[in-house]
Design a protein around this motif. Structure first.
Motif, PDB file in Angstrom:
ATOM      1  N   ALA A   1       0.838  -1.206   0.000  1.00 32.95           N
ATOM      2  CA  ALA A   1       0.000   0.000   0.000  1.00 32.95           C
ATOM      3  C   ALA A   1       0.871   1.253   0.000  1.00 32.95           C
ATOM      4  N   GLU A   2       1.959   1.221   0.775  1.00 30.93           N
ATOM      5  CA  GLU A   2       2.889   2.352   0.796  1.00 30.93           C
ATOM      6  C   GLU A   2       3.539   2.527  -0.573  1.00 30.93           C
ATOM      7  N   SER A   3       3.903   1.418  -1.209  1.00 28.22           N
ATOM      8  CA  SER A   3       4.513   1.469  -2.544  1.00 28.22           C
ATOM      9  C   SER A   3       3.582   2.146  -3.532  1.00 28.22           C
ATOM     10  N   ASN A   4       2.301   1.775  -3.487  1.00 27.77           N
ATOM     11  CA  ASN A   4       1.327   2.336  -4.416  1.00 27.77           C
ATOM     12  C   ASN A   4       1.116   3.829  -4.161  1.00 27.77           C
ATOM     13  N   GLU A   5       1.106   4.206  -2.892  1.00 30.89           N
ATOM     14  CA  GLU A   5       0.914   5.618  -2.561  1.00 30.89           C
ATOM     15  C   GLU A   5       2.117   6.450  -2.993  1.00 30.89           C
TER      16      GLU A   5
END
Length: 253
Positions: A89-93
């Motif tokens: 999720a952090e990667s996508n953000e």
């Protein structure tokens, strides 16, 4: 270019497809579940691949115009599912933040610079949408619960693949040919292969007959060009060897 999705719509689609991807991973039996459409990969490998890609493209977009991309960092993906999903999720953000800050016209390094798709943040956003779309299918397959792709998104996915992966000024090394793709939803595309390279062009009513054509749903065509389905899954007319040559072709600049 076949389609012109608004930049804001692309960013929203990245968020939506990412949520669907995370849901599929969360519902799977475990991170060691095999991914049938990605031989020798487990679900963990798939999440690490996609998350690492989101971080890499975030860095590429943030860097702006460049002759080469930054190094790809594959480290840091945790092995526990909840932590891995948070890392993803952090990667996508990180990717979404970089795209928002850049705006659609910011140029950047891309591996498709010589093709039809633009080498800018808009082109990156569109590519990542369809990377997410197909890898969500992979994750759902691993979880045993494949859901239909949104029709409009699958249609754009076929067009995007032709624009990005099947457009190049590298000369086609075989006899000149044309391929037609027909989606049963009512859209068609034409790919010209000759000494000038490979180029998707509009399919008009007066176009010459294709050397080979494939007919299927948009989702089936998308999964075929991404290597998830085979010729036997589609209705093929003409010379199937042209498809085989295209699949095997690896043009080098």
């Amino acid at each position: 270019m076949t389609d012109t999705l608004e930049y804001s719509a692309l960013l929203q689609l990245i968020a939506e497809r990412s949520a669907a991807f995370r849901a599929a991973v969360a519902s799977a039996p475990g991170l060691d579940a095999p991914v049938p459409s990605c031989p020798e990969w487990t679900l963990f490998d798939l999440v690490r691949h996609l998350g690492t890609g989101q971080r890499w493209w975030a860095a590429i977009v943030a860097a702006g115009p460049a002759e080469a991309p930054p190094a790809k960092d594959a480290a840091g993906a945790p092995r526990e599912r909840e932590a891995l999903l948070a890392w993803y999720a952090e990667s996508n953000e990180l990717l979404l933040s970089a795209l928002r800050e850049a705006g659609p016209e910011r140029e950047c390094w891309t591996w498709w610079r010589a093709g039809v798709s633009p080498a800018n943040a808009w082109g990156v956003a569109r590519r990542r949408v369809h990377e997410l779309l197909v890898h969500t299918y992979d994750a759902q397959l691993a979880a045993g619960a494949v859901q239909p792709m949104p029709e409009d998104l699958a249609l754009d996915g076929v067009a995007e693949f032709l624009d990005t992966c099947n457009s190049t000024p590298i000369a086609w090394p075989h006899e000149a040919a044309t391929i037609h793709y027909h989606a049963t939803e009512g859209r068609s595309w034409r790919l010209v292969l000759d000494g000038t390279g490979a180029w998707p062009v509009p399919l008009t009513d007066d176009a010459e007959p294709a050397s080979a054509s494939a007919t299927a749903t948009a989702e089936q065509l998308l999964l075929f060009v991404w290597g998830r389905l085979t010729l036997s899954d589609l209705k093929i007319e003409g010379d199937p060897q042209v498809f085989e040559q295209l699949i095997a072709w690896e043009p080098e600049e």
